[in-house]
Design a protein around this motif. Structure first.
Motif, PDB file in Angstrom:
ATOM      1  N   ARG A   1       0.849  -1.207   0.000  1.00 19.10           N
ATOM      2  CA  ARG A   1       0.000   0.000   0.000  1.00 19.10           C
ATOM      3  C   ARG A   1       0.879   1.250   0.000  1.00 19.10           C
ATOM      4  N   PHE A   2       1.960   1.210   0.781  1.00 21.98           N
ATOM      5  CA  PHE A   2       2.898   2.331   0.845  1.00 21.98           C
ATOM      6  C   PHE A   2       3.532   2.571  -0.522  1.00 21.98           C
ATOM      7  N   LEU A   3       3.979   1.495  -1.172  1.00 19.66           N
ATOM      8  CA  LEU A   3       4.615   1.621  -2.484  1.00 19.66           C
ATOM      9  C   LEU A   3       3.648   2.164  -3.516  1.00 19.66           C
ATOM     10  N   THR A   4       2.391   1.710  -3.456  1.00 18.51           N
ATOM     11  CA  THR A   4       1.387   2.177  -4.408  1.00 18.51           C
ATOM     12  C   THR A   4       1.158   3.677  -4.259  1.00 18.51           C
ATOM     13  N   ALA A   5       1.082   4.141  -3.012  1.00 13.55           N
ATOM     14  CA  ALA A   5       0.799   5.554  -2.754  1.00 13.55           C
ATOM     15  C   ALA A   5       2.003   6.445  -3.057  1.00 13.55           C
ATOM     16  N   ARG A   6       3.194   6.011  -2.631  1.00 13.71           N
ATOM     17  CA  ARG A   6       4.372   6.874  -2.702  1.00 13.71           C
ATOM     18  C   ARG A   6       5.124   6.800  -4.021  1.00 13.71           C
TER      19      ARG A   6
ATOM     20  N   ARG B   1       3.840   6.291  -7.183  1.00 10.12           N
ATOM     21  CA  ARG B   1       3.113   6.547  -8.421  1.00 10.12           C
ATOM     22  C   ARG B   1       3.788   7.614  -9.270  1.00 10.12           C
ATOM     23  N   ILE B   2       4.146   8.749  -8.675  1.00 13.79           N
ATOM     24  CA  ILE B   2       4.785   9.823  -9.438  1.00 13.79           C
ATOM     25  C   ILE B   2       6.123   9.362 -10.005  1.00 13.79           C
ATOM     26  N   LEU B   3       6.891   8.621  -9.194  1.00  9.57           N
ATOM     27  CA  LEU B   3       8.190   8.136  -9.656  1.00  9.57           C
ATOM     28  C   LEU B   3       8.042   7.146 -10.801  1.00  9.57           C
ATOM     29  N   GLU B   4       7.081   6.244 -10.677  1.00  8.11           N
ATOM     30  CA  GLU B   4       6.843   5.245 -11.725  1.00  8.11           C
ATOM     31  C   GLU B   4       6.422   5.916 -13.028  1.00  8.11           C
ATOM     32  N   GLU B   5       5.447   6.798 -12.941  1.00  2.00           N
ATOM     33  CA  GLU B   5       4.925   7.450 -14.141  1.00  2.00           C
ATOM     34  C   GLU B   5       5.992   8.286 -14.831  1.00  2.00           C
ATOM     35  N   ASN B   6       6.847   8.949 -14.045  1.00  2.00           N
ATOM     36  CA  ASN B   6       7.890   9.768 -14.644  1.00  2.00           C
ATOM     37  C   ASN B   6       9.036   8.928 -15.194  1.00  2.00           C
ATOM     38  N   ALA B   7       9.324   7.799 -14.569  1.00  2.00           N
ATOM     39  CA  ALA B   7      10.339   6.896 -15.130  1.00  2.00           C
ATOM     40  C   ALA B   7       9.907   6.423 -16.511  1.00  2.00           C
ATOM     41  N   VAL B   8       8.631   6.104 -16.649  1.00  2.00           N
ATOM     42  CA  VAL B   8       8.093   5.686 -17.946  1.00  2.00           C
ATOM     43  C   VAL B   8       8.204   6.831 -18.953  1.00  2.00           C
ATOM     44  N   LYS B   9       7.807   8.024 -18.533  1.00  2.00           N
ATOM     45  CA  LYS B   9       7.826   9.180 -19.434  1.00  2.00           C
ATOM     46  C   LYS B   9       9.248   9.510 -19.893  1.00  2.00           C
ATOM     47  N   LEU B  10      10.197   9.491 -18.960  1.00  2.00           N
ATOM     48  CA  LEU B  10      11.570   9.859 -19.273  1.00  2.00           C
ATOM     49  C   LEU B  10      12.297   8.808 -20.116  1.00  2.00           C
ATOM     50  N   SER B  11      11.769   7.593 -20.148  1.00  2.00           N
ATOM     51  CA  SER B  11      12.393   6.518 -20.916  1.00  2.00           C
ATOM     52  C   SER B  11      12.214   6.695 -22.421  1.00  2.00           C
ATOM     53  N   GLY B  12      11.266   7.526 -22.825  1.00  2.00           N
ATOM     54  CA  GLY B  12      11.046   7.758 -24.257  1.00  2.00           C
ATOM     55  C   GLY B  12      10.604   6.506 -24.992  1.00  2.00           C
TER      56      GLY B  12
ATOM     57  N   GLY C   1       3.017  -2.976  -9.738  1.00  2.00           N
ATOM     58  CA  GLY C   1       2.705  -2.959 -11.170  1.00  2.00           C
ATOM     59  C   GLY C   1       2.266  -1.629 -11.743  1.00  2.00           C
ATOM     60  N   LEU C   2       2.441  -0.531 -11.000  1.00  2.00           N
ATOM     61  CA  LEU C   2       1.992   0.776 -11.486  1.00  2.00           C
ATOM     62  C   LEU C   2       2.747   1.218 -12.731  1.00  2.00           C
ATOM     63  N   GLY C   3       4.071   1.033 -12.723  1.00  2.00           N
ATOM     64  CA  GLY C   3       4.869   1.434 -13.872  1.00  2.00           C
ATOM     65  C   GLY C   3       4.566   0.598 -15.100  1.00  2.00           C
ATOM     66  N   LEU C   4       4.335  -0.679 -14.887  1.00  2.00           N
ATOM     67  CA  LEU C   4       3.992  -1.563 -16.000  1.00  2.00           C
ATOM     68  C   LEU C   4       2.674  -1.133 -16.642  1.00  2.00           C
ATOM     69  N   GLN C   5       1.717  -0.750 -15.823  1.00  3.88           N
ATOM     70  CA  GLN C   5       0.431  -0.284 -16.359  1.00  3.88           C
ATOM     71  C   GLN C   5       0.619   0.948 -17.238  1.00  3.88           C
ATOM     72  N   SER C   6       1.451   1.886 -16.777  1.00  2.29           N
ATOM     73  CA  SER C   6       1.700   3.107 -17.555  1.00  2.29           C
ATOM     74  C   SER C   6       2.428   2.797 -18.852  1.00  2.29           C
ATOM     75  N   ALA C   7       3.445   1.943 -18.778  1.00  6.84           N
ATOM     76  CA  ALA C   7       4.244   1.626 -19.968  1.00  6.84           C
ATOM     77  C   ALA C   7       3.438   0.853 -20.999  1.00  6.84           C
ATOM     78  N   ALA C   8       2.567  -0.039 -20.550  1.00  9.13           N
ATOM     79  CA  ALA C   8       1.789  -0.874 -21.472  1.00  9.13           C
ATOM     80  C   ALA C   8       0.924  -0.021 -22.402  1.00  9.13           C
ATOM     81  N   LYS C   9       0.461   1.121 -21.928  1.00  8.83           N
ATOM     82  CA  LYS C   9      -0.393   1.989 -22.740  1.00  8.83           C
ATOM     83  C   LYS C   9       0.351   2.572 -23.937  1.00  8.83           C
ATOM     84  N   LEU C  10       1.681   2.623 -23.844  1.00  6.78           N
ATOM     85  CA  LEU C  10       2.486   3.229 -24.908  1.00  6.78           C
ATOM     86  C   LEU C  10       2.907   2.239 -25.977  1.00  6.78           C
ATOM     87  N   LEU C  11       2.813   0.950 -25.670  1.00  9.29           N
ATOM     88  CA  LEU C  11       3.289  -0.084 -26.605  1.00  9.29           C
ATOM     89  C   LEU C  11       2.149  -0.527 -27.518  1.00  9.29           C
TER      90      LEU C  11
END
Length: 210
Positions: free
Chosen positions: A24-29, A31-42, A57-67
């Motif tokens: 729960r802590f990882l999910t809350a804290r 999210r911003i880091l995961e989403e920005n890691a995906v964005k910065l990866s290009g 799995g938050l970062g995976l969810q964000s990245a999957a939308k781009l593929l």
């Protein structure tokens, strides 16, 4: 004692009350880091992308939308069986379709072929690796020449945890990880301060040289 127990759960959450709270802590804290890691990866629509220590799995969810192209493929690895099972359930449709592949394994020993990954990202992860150089060398092994790796963190938070001995040893220091990346054959290794939604964080970049 509590700091050591917390550090173990952050690095390797288990199916327990403590592990559930950490998830729960990882999910809350994160999210911003995961989403920005995906964005910065290009990430490009047809890339093969790898997330290390995917957690809930938050970062995976964000990245999957781009593929969006048929060749686009997403891989996630995590050492925690609990996180592996949680994410397998969260992304079960994407796993079933073949778009996402998940591995329960050590970052230093991934069941991936050489030079097959275009982009790698992770957040709040490397501090828990027993051997930074082994982890960095394995990341480079699976990456294509010129592939980009990005990791994100809030350094002030990490340093605060380290001061309480939640983080093991000195591996939490960005300089240690960046040195391991350079020693393993990465180039253009650098760290930048970033901001998102009024939150300051740090991003480390490295390019796989082969």
């Amino acid at each position: 004692m509590w700091a050591e127990k917390l550090g173990k759960q952050l690095g390797h959450p288990t199916r327990s009350v403590a592990g559930w709270l950490v998830s729960r802590f990882l999910t809350a804290r994160n999210r911003i880091l995961e989403e920005n890691a995906v964005k910065l990866s290009g990430i490009q629509p047809g890339d093969t992308v790898l997330e290390l220590g995917h957690g809930p799995g938050l970062g995976l969810q964000s990245a999957a939308k781009l593929l969006t192209e048929p060749t686009g493929h997403l891989i996630g690895v995590d050492y925690s069986e609990y996180m592996h099972q949680m994410t397998s359930e969260r992304l079960k449709d994407l796993v079933a379709s073949g778009k996402v592949t998940l591995h329960h394994c050590d970052v230093a020993a991934m069941p991936l072929a050489d030079s097959t990954v275009d982009k790698v990202f992770h957040c709040n992860c490397y501090y828990f690796w027993p051997d930074l150089r082994k982890g960095a060398a394995e990341i480079r092994r699976v990456m294509k020449p010129g592939g980009l790796m990005v990791t994100t963190m809030r350094l002030s938070n990490v340093a605060a945890f380290a001061a309480k001995r939640v983080m093991p040893g000195e591996n939490w220091r960005p300089e240690a990880y960046m040195a391991a990346l350079r020693d393993s054959g990465f180039g253009d290794v650098n760290m930048e301060d970033k901001q998102s939604n009024h939150t300051t964080f740090q991003a480390i970049y490295a390019t796989a040289l082969k």
